[in-house]
Design a protein around this motif. Sequence first.
Motif, PDB file in Angstrom:
ATOM      1  N   ILE A  24     -80.501  35.000 -35.016  1.00 52.01           N
ATOM      2  CA  ILE A  24     -80.354  36.436 -34.203  1.00 52.01           C
ATOM      3  C   ILE A  24     -80.560  36.862 -35.575  1.00 52.01           C
ATOM      4  CG2 ILE A  24     -79.174  37.416 -33.146  1.00 52.01           C
ATOM      5  CD1 ILE A  24     -78.301  34.425 -31.785  1.00 52.01           C
ATOM      6  N   THR A  26     -78.543  40.818 -36.927  1.00 56.16           N
ATOM      7  CA  THR A  26     -77.932  41.253 -36.605  1.00 56.16           C
ATOM      8  C   THR A  26     -77.549  43.129 -37.098  1.00 56.16           C
ATOM      9  OG1 THR A  26     -76.463  39.319 -35.159  1.00 56.16           O
ATOM     10  CG2 THR A  26     -75.302  41.893 -34.992  1.00 56.16           C
ATOM     11  N   ARG A  47     -71.160  31.993 -36.771  1.00 59.16           N
ATOM     12  CA  ARG A  47     -71.736  33.027 -36.840  1.00 59.16           C
ATOM     13  C   ARG A  47     -70.713  33.961 -37.114  1.00 59.16           C
ATOM     14  NH1 ARG A  47     -74.085  32.648 -30.808  1.00 59.16           N
ATOM     15  NH2 ARG A  47     -75.737  31.213 -31.680  1.00 59.16           N
ATOM     16  N   ILE A  61     -72.482  38.162 -34.586  1.00 61.95           N
ATOM     17  CA  ILE A  61     -74.013  38.309 -33.762  1.00 61.95           C
ATOM     18  C   ILE A  61     -73.229  39.609 -32.159  1.00 61.95           C
ATOM     19  CG2 ILE A  61     -75.183  37.832 -31.246  1.00 61.95           C
ATOM     20  CD1 ILE A  61     -75.122  34.610 -32.774  1.00 61.95           C
TER      21      ILE A  61
END
Length: 89
Positions: A24, A26, A47, A61
């Motif tokens: 992901i 971000t 994360r 995130i």
Amino acid sequence: MPEEGIIEPHTDGSPVLLARTQGILTALESTCTHAGCNVAFGEMSGRTITCPCHGSQFNLITGEVVRGPAEKALRRLKVMVVGDEALIE
């Protein structure tokens, strides 16, 4: 762009943290909401990024606070990939 980790963005304006975590991508404002340090220089683990000044932890995130002393989340910015570039709004 690396598959995981902090990416050094080239921006004009406020400091930005660009990270790819578990696939992901971000973008967050990287000024810690506790004391104004740049969290982009902190340590990334999964994360989470830890602010190098006072140890606040943020979710990479969502920008949400994982552990204080910070009480406010990092502002999330819109990011999209065009070719090999990440464009941050």
